[in-house]
Design an enzyme around this catalytic site. Structure first.
Site, PDB file in Angstrom:
ATOM      1  N   ARG A   1       0.858  -1.178   0.000  1.00  0.00           N
ATOM      2  CA  ARG A   1       0.000   0.000   0.000  1.00  0.00           C
ATOM      3  C   ARG A   1       0.898   1.233   0.000  1.00  0.00           C
ATOM      4  O   ARG A   1       1.947   1.237   0.643  1.00  0.00           O
ATOM      5  CB  ARG A   1      -0.900   0.046   1.248  1.00  0.00           C
ATOM      6  CG  ARG A   1      -2.036  -0.966   1.258  1.00  0.00           C
ATOM      7  CD  ARG A   1      -3.146  -0.595   0.270  1.00  0.00           C
ATOM      8  NE  ARG A   1      -4.275  -1.510   0.322  1.00  0.00           N
ATOM      9  CZ  ARG A   1      -4.441  -2.575  -0.465  1.00  0.00           C
ATOM     10  NH1 ARG A   1      -3.554  -2.867  -1.393  1.00  0.00           N
ATOM     11  NH2 ARG A   1      -5.511  -3.344  -0.335  1.00  0.00           N
TER      12      ARG A   1
ATOM     13  N   GLU B   1      -4.466   7.537  -4.600  1.00  0.00           N
ATOM     14  CA  GLU B   1      -4.813   6.821  -5.843  1.00  0.00           C
ATOM     15  C   GLU B   1      -6.190   7.263  -6.320  1.00  0.00           C
ATOM     16  O   GLU B   1      -7.098   7.368  -5.486  1.00  0.00           O
ATOM     17  CB  GLU B   1      -4.785   5.318  -5.602  1.00  0.00           C
ATOM     18  CG  GLU B   1      -3.381   4.814  -5.284  1.00  0.00           C
ATOM     19  CD  GLU B   1      -3.314   3.308  -5.050  1.00  0.00           C
ATOM     20  OE1 GLU B   1      -4.344   2.616  -5.227  1.00  0.00           O
ATOM     21  OE2 GLU B   1      -2.246   2.832  -4.685  1.00  0.00           O
TER      22      GLU B   1
ATOM     23  N   HIS C   1      -1.888   0.458  -9.760  1.00  0.00           N
ATOM     24  CA  HIS C   1      -2.420  -0.516  -8.785  1.00  0.00           C
ATOM     25  C   HIS C   1      -3.036  -1.727  -9.507  1.00  0.00           C
ATOM     26  O   HIS C   1      -4.235  -1.977  -9.411  1.00  0.00           O
ATOM     27  CB  HIS C   1      -3.460   0.151  -7.865  1.00  0.00           C
ATOM     28  CG  HIS C   1      -3.683  -0.623  -6.597  1.00  0.00           C
ATOM     29  ND1 HIS C   1      -3.999  -0.015  -5.391  1.00  0.00           N
ATOM     30  CD2 HIS C   1      -3.644  -1.952  -6.345  1.00  0.00           C
ATOM     31  CE1 HIS C   1      -4.150  -0.948  -4.468  1.00  0.00           C
ATOM     32  NE2 HIS C   1      -3.940  -2.143  -5.015  1.00  0.00           N
TER      33      HIS C   1
HETATM   34  P1  NAP Z   1      -0.303 -11.703   4.758  1.00  0.00           P
HETATM   35  O1  NAP Z   1      -0.207 -13.113   4.308  1.00  0.00           O
HETATM   36  O2  NAP Z   1      -1.121 -11.391   5.976  1.00  0.00           O
HETATM   37  O3  NAP Z   1       1.206 -11.186   4.971  1.00  0.00           O
HETATM   38  C1  NAP Z   1       1.493  -9.978   5.597  1.00  0.00           C
HETATM   39  C2  NAP Z   1       2.919  -9.990   6.122  1.00  0.00           C
HETATM   40  O4  NAP Z   1       3.153  -8.729   6.774  1.00  0.00           O
HETATM   41  C3  NAP Z   1       3.207 -11.066   7.160  1.00  0.00           C
HETATM   42  O5  NAP Z   1       4.511 -11.566   6.980  1.00  0.00           O
HETATM   43  C4  NAP Z   1       3.094 -10.327   8.496  1.00  0.00           C
HETATM   44  O6  NAP Z   1       3.911 -10.849   9.514  1.00  0.00           O
HETATM   45  C5  NAP Z   1       3.612  -8.951   8.106  1.00  0.00           C
HETATM   46  N1  NAP Z   1       3.022  -7.923   9.000  1.00  0.00           N
HETATM   47  C6  NAP Z   1       1.731  -7.816   9.360  1.00  0.00           C
HETATM   48  N2  NAP Z   1       1.553  -6.776  10.201  1.00  0.00           N
HETATM   49  C7  NAP Z   1       2.772  -6.230  10.369  1.00  0.00           C
HETATM   50  C8  NAP Z   1       3.260  -5.140  11.143  1.00  0.00           C
HETATM   51  N3  NAP Z   1       2.431  -4.397  11.903  1.00  0.00           N
HETATM   52  N4  NAP Z   1       4.569  -4.864  11.106  1.00  0.00           N
HETATM   53  C9  NAP Z   1       5.405  -5.600  10.353  1.00  0.00           C
HETATM   54  N5  NAP Z   1       4.997  -6.663   9.603  1.00  0.00           N
HETATM   55  C10 NAP Z   1       3.716  -6.968   9.611  1.00  0.00           C
HETATM   56  O7  NAP Z   1      -0.891 -10.771   3.622  1.00  0.00           O
HETATM   57  P2  NAP Z   1      -0.749 -10.937   2.033  1.00  0.00           P
HETATM   58  O8  NAP Z   1      -1.878 -11.730   1.503  1.00  0.00           O
HETATM   59  O9  NAP Z   1       0.642 -11.341   1.726  1.00  0.00           O
HETATM   60  O10 NAP Z   1      -1.026  -9.415   1.583  1.00  0.00           O
HETATM   61  C11 NAP Z   1      -0.163  -8.382   2.045  1.00  0.00           C
HETATM   62  C12 NAP Z   1      -0.684  -7.027   1.614  1.00  0.00           C
HETATM   63  O11 NAP Z   1      -0.451  -6.846   0.228  1.00  0.00           O
HETATM   64  C13 NAP Z   1      -2.185  -6.804   1.760  1.00  0.00           C
HETATM   65  O12 NAP Z   1      -2.546  -6.438   3.076  1.00  0.00           O
HETATM   66  C14 NAP Z   1      -2.472  -5.701   0.766  1.00  0.00           C
HETATM   67  O13 NAP Z   1      -2.413  -4.439   1.387  1.00  0.00           O
HETATM   68  C15 NAP Z   1      -1.338  -5.826  -0.236  1.00  0.00           C
HETATM   69  N6  NAP Z   1      -1.840  -6.229  -1.563  1.00  0.00           N
HETATM   70  C16 NAP Z   1      -1.638  -5.400  -2.615  1.00  0.00           C
HETATM   71  C17 NAP Z   1      -2.094  -5.756  -3.862  1.00  0.00           C
HETATM   72  C18 NAP Z   1      -1.894  -4.871  -5.052  1.00  0.00           C
HETATM   73  O14 NAP Z   1      -2.763  -4.819  -5.903  1.00  0.00           O
HETATM   74  N7  NAP Z   1      -0.761  -4.207  -5.173  1.00  0.00           N
HETATM   75  C19 NAP Z   1      -2.772  -6.963  -4.053  1.00  0.00           C
HETATM   76  C20 NAP Z   1      -2.946  -7.791  -2.949  1.00  0.00           C
HETATM   77  C21 NAP Z   1      -2.473  -7.411  -1.701  1.00  0.00           C
HETATM   78  P3  NAP Z   1       3.675 -12.373  10.093  1.00  0.00           P
HETATM   79  O15 NAP Z   1       4.191 -13.270   9.011  1.00  0.00           O
HETATM   80  O16 NAP Z   1       4.479 -12.411  11.323  1.00  0.00           O
HETATM   81  O17 NAP Z   1       2.184 -12.484  10.302  1.00  0.00           O
END
Ligand code: NAP
Length: 323
Positions: free
Chosen positions: A237, A266, A285
């Site tokens: 994000r 955005e 995005h």
């Molecule tokens: P996920 O599986 O929940 O992974 C998130 C990672 O971030 C995990 O490793 C988590 O740590 C870490 N994390 C969470 N809270 C944190 C904090 N406060 N400080 C430091 N690290 C933290 O999520 P995901 O499915 O990979 O998605 C991640 C993000 O990508 C989404 O939330 C979304 O905002 C973004 N996204 C963007 C697009 C796009 O179109 N560009 C598409 C999809 C998603 P742990 O492993 O210890 O839990």
């Protein structure tokens, strides 16, 4: 009484018809604007919302007395006040897993495009500037064999790292995630404190969710710790990064280049210098934006809202304690 759904995200005809079999559906996909009186009137009637890209505020919730469930067509849920929803007994559901690989493809596209200067050099050909064999002024950097630093190592982070480690023989480091022994074994990934990862990585790729804790996680201090040859990739994000500090770091040569799918505002503010910089690849995005994946995300949201409004457990609730 049939329950009512306000649909403000893109659903295909088959998905809309499936919802209409069980519910009354108000389809406002072309008017996803929470300040629009039509949207507000529909919200006041709705038991369920399905869509994305509309920030749901406590003030909007005050105008939604019947609301039971929100099915977001996204995995990120920074647009929703989760605690407030839970307090009000409103379930929030998201769409994890179905978009992981596509979003990781986007991340790796940015890694390749920035390192090999794909957009800049394609424009060079398009302008007709290719009048002699290219030389060092057009050379890029290798991706294979380099060090890939993942900030966040969840579903998408691991999928990007898998591409790097298994496809490009990259050394993977990760920070801002709990220890991941299985991924360490699979990919040879090593955990680092954030500052050490920044100093060590050739590519720094952000995949954490946007929360109060990760807002501006990467700012001037962090860019100063990176190598001057480092390439910064953000597919998480925009607000995880202090965008002013990123622009300054690129202008000062503190980092080499950036590949960005997400921005603080955005659509991107037209006055932003970022898309005009030769060493920046800026995308609108598109992380999950393929026909297949957007259809799968919408289907997951349809399944979530249908199950929840029928009193069953949805597939991917964010706040299961809401009821
Ligand atoms: P996920 O599986 O929940 O992974 C998130 C990672 O971030 C995990 O490793 C988590 O740590 C870490 N994390 C969470 N809270 C944190 C904090 N406060 N400080 C430091 N690290 C933290 O999520 P995901 O499915 O990979 O998605 C991640 C993000 O990508 C989404 O939330 C979304 O905002 C973004 N996204 C963007 C697009 C796009 O179109 N560009 C598409 C999809 C998603 P742990 O492993 O210890 O839990």
């Amino acid at each position: 009484m049939r329950k009512r759904i306000l649909a403000y995200g893109r659903l295909n005809t088959h998905q809309l018809d499936a919802l209409k079999r069980d519910f009354d559906v108000i389809d406002l996909a072309r008017c996803a604007d929470s300040s629009d009186p039509t949207f507000r009137a529909a919200l006041a009637q709705a038991h369920g919302l399905i869509g994305s890209s509309v920030a749901i505020t406590p003030e909007l919730l005050d105008n939604a007395p019947h609301l039971e469930v929100i099915a977001s067509i996204s995995v990120g849920y920074d647009n929703y006040p989760v605690e407030e929803l839970t307090r009000r007994g409103i379930l929030l559901c998201n769409t994890p897993d179905v978009l992981t690989e596509t979003t990781a493809d986007t991340g790796f596209t940015l890694i390749m495009a920035t390192a090999r200067r794909v957009v800049e050099l394609a424009n060079y050909v398009k302008r007709g500037d290719w009048d002699t064999s290219i030389g060092p002024a057009q050379f890029g950097s290798d991706v294979h064999g380099k060090t890939l630093g993942m900030i966040g190592f969840g579903r998408i982070g691991a999928a990007v790292a898998r591409r790097g480690a298994l496809g490009f023989d990259m050394n993977v480091r990760y920070a801002c995630a709990s220890p991941k022994p299985a991924l360490e074994k699979e990919l040879g990934a090593e955990h680092r404190q954030l500052d050490d990862l920044l100093a060590e990585s050739d590519f720094v790729c952000v995949t954490v969710p946007l929360t109060k804790e990760t807002h501006h996680l990467i700012g001037g201090r962090e860019f100063a710790k990176m190598k001057s040859s480092a390439i910064f990739i953000n597919i998480a994000r925009g607000k995880v990064v202090d965008e002013g500090a990123l622009i300054a770091a690129l202008e000062k040569g503190e980092i080499h280049a950036a590949g960005l799918d997400v921005f603080a505002q955005e659509p991107l503010d037209p006055t932003s210098p970022l898309p005009h910089m030769d060493n920046v690849v800026a995308l609108p995005h598109i992380g999950s934006a393929t026909h297949e994946t957007r259809t799968a995300m919408a289907q997951r949201a349809v399944d979530n809202i249908t199950l929840a409004l029928k009193g069953k457990s949805p597939i991917s609730p964010v706040n299961p304690d809401a009821r």
